[in-house]
Write an enzyme that holds these catalytic residues in place. Structure first.
Site, PDB file in Angstrom:
ATOM      1  N   HIS A  13       0.847  -1.189   0.000  1.00 35.41           N
ATOM      2  CA  HIS A  13       0.000   0.000   0.000  1.00 35.41           C
ATOM      3  C   HIS A  13       0.883   1.240   0.000  1.00 35.41           C
ATOM      4  O   HIS A  13       2.093   1.163   0.156  1.00 35.41           O
ATOM      5  CB  HIS A  13      -0.972   0.005   1.189  1.00 35.41           C
ATOM      6  CG  HIS A  13      -0.360   0.278   2.520  1.00 35.41           C
ATOM      7  ND1 HIS A  13      -1.039   0.854   3.552  1.00 35.41           N
ATOM      8  CD2 HIS A  13       0.875   0.064   2.996  1.00 35.41           C
ATOM      9  CE1 HIS A  13      -0.266   0.978   4.608  1.00 35.41           C
ATOM     10  NE2 HIS A  13       0.911   0.496   4.298  1.00 35.41           N
ATOM     11  N   CYS A  24       5.742   6.731   4.329  1.00 35.02           N
ATOM     12  CA  CYS A  24       4.587   5.881   4.013  1.00 35.02           C
ATOM     13  C   CYS A  24       3.826   6.350   2.784  1.00 35.02           C
ATOM     14  O   CYS A  24       2.898   5.678   2.344  1.00 35.02           O
ATOM     15  CB  CYS A  24       3.646   5.788   5.214  1.00 35.02           C
ATOM     16  SG  CYS A  24       4.371   4.905   6.603  1.00 35.02           S
ATOM     17  N   HIS A  28       4.981   0.515  -0.375  1.00 40.43           N
ATOM     18  CA  HIS A  28       5.709  -0.403   0.510  1.00 40.43           C
ATOM     19  C   HIS A  28       4.753  -1.515   0.933  1.00 40.43           C
ATOM     20  O   HIS A  28       3.566  -1.459   0.654  1.00 40.43           O
ATOM     21  CB  HIS A  28       6.277   0.333   1.729  1.00 40.43           C
ATOM     22  CG  HIS A  28       5.242   0.939   2.624  1.00 40.43           C
ATOM     23  ND1 HIS A  28       4.541   2.100   2.306  1.00 40.43           N
ATOM     24  CD2 HIS A  28       4.757   0.532   3.824  1.00 40.43           C
ATOM     25  CE1 HIS A  28       3.694   2.380   3.284  1.00 40.43           C
ATOM     26  NE2 HIS A  28       3.806   1.442   4.219  1.00 40.43           N
ATOM     27  N   HIS A  30       3.672  -4.866   3.875  1.00 37.75           N
ATOM     28  CA  HIS A  30       3.666  -5.389   5.246  1.00 37.75           C
ATOM     29  C   HIS A  30       3.216  -6.844   5.230  1.00 37.75           C
ATOM     30  O   HIS A  30       2.446  -7.253   4.355  1.00 37.75           O
ATOM     31  CB  HIS A  30       2.665  -4.625   6.129  1.00 37.75           C
ATOM     32  CG  HIS A  30       2.952  -3.191   6.305  1.00 37.75           C
ATOM     33  ND1 HIS A  30       3.956  -2.709   7.123  1.00 37.75           N
ATOM     34  CD2 HIS A  30       2.350  -2.085   5.771  1.00 37.75           C
ATOM     35  CE1 HIS A  30       3.957  -1.393   7.088  1.00 37.75           C
ATOM     36  NE2 HIS A  30       2.995  -0.989   6.262  1.00 37.75           N
ATOM     37  N   HIS A  68      -1.311 -10.377  -1.123  1.00 38.00           N
ATOM     38  CA  HIS A  68      -0.478 -10.046  -2.287  1.00 38.00           C
ATOM     39  C   HIS A  68      -1.179  -9.078  -3.235  1.00 38.00           C
ATOM     40  O   HIS A  68      -0.998  -9.148  -4.455  1.00 38.00           O
ATOM     41  CB  HIS A  68       0.002 -11.313  -3.008  1.00 38.00           C
ATOM     42  CG  HIS A  68       1.052 -12.025  -2.231  1.00 38.00           C
ATOM     43  ND1 HIS A  68       0.746 -12.862  -1.187  1.00 38.00           N
ATOM     44  CD2 HIS A  68       2.401 -11.997  -2.332  1.00 38.00           C
ATOM     45  CE1 HIS A  68       1.862 -13.341  -0.676  1.00 38.00           C
ATOM     46  NE2 HIS A  68       2.887 -12.826  -1.348  1.00 38.00           N
ATOM     47  N   GLU A 107       0.461  -4.037  11.618  1.00 39.00           N
ATOM     48  CA  GLU A 107       1.257  -3.830  10.408  1.00 39.00           C
ATOM     49  C   GLU A 107       2.688  -4.310  10.627  1.00 39.00           C
ATOM     50  O   GLU A 107       3.333  -4.779   9.711  1.00 39.00           O
ATOM     51  CB  GLU A 107       1.312  -2.342  10.048  1.00 39.00           C
ATOM     52  CG  GLU A 107       0.110  -1.830   9.350  1.00 39.00           C
ATOM     53  CD  GLU A 107       0.317  -0.417   8.838  1.00 39.00           C
ATOM     54  OE1 GLU A 107      -0.494  -0.010   8.006  1.00 39.00           O
ATOM     55  OE2 GLU A 107       1.262   0.281   9.232  1.00 39.00           O
TER      56      GLU A 107
END
Length: 118
Positions: A13, A24, A28, A30, A68, A107
């Site tokens: 995201h 952010c 990137h 998580h 994914h 996260e």
């Protein structure tokens, strides 16, 4: 009594509403850790609050949509902060999980949100 079931999923995201230069804002990913909590009475037969298999049957199809994936492309998650993802998950789960008490979404091992509905 409270029971819980844990899940993980991997997703990417970016946060379009944070200031320029915020790390952010860039794409990137998580490995999210989700815990779903159900509250209820222990049923005389079969002796549980809810079958863990039933919890998985409700949650897994939703999480498969996120695993994914780029969360920003999921309808309703255009600004996928942890808070907004938790709220979105709650909305997906609440009709199929009677007794849904709260969800915890991490996260990272040290950062996350606990959501108990509105």
């Amino acid at each position: 009594m409270n029971i819980y079931k844990q899940f993980t999923f991997d997703a990417a995201h970016f946060l379009p509403k944070v200031p320029e230069g915020h790390k952010c804002r860039a794409l990137h990913g998580h490995t999210y850790h989700l815990t779903v909590f159900i509250s209820g009475a222990v049923l005389q037969e079969p002796g549980w609050v809810m079958d863990f298999t039933d919890i998985k049957a409700v949650c897994k199809p939703v999480l498969d949509r996120l695993d994914h994936a780029l969360l920003n492309e999921v309808p309703g998650l255009e600004n996928p902060t942890a808070e907004n993802v938790a709220r979105w998950l709650w909305q997906q789960f609440e009709s199929g999980l009677p007794g849904l008490q709260k969800i915890e979404l991490k996260e990272t091992p040290a950062s996350g949100v606990i959501y108990e509905g509105d």
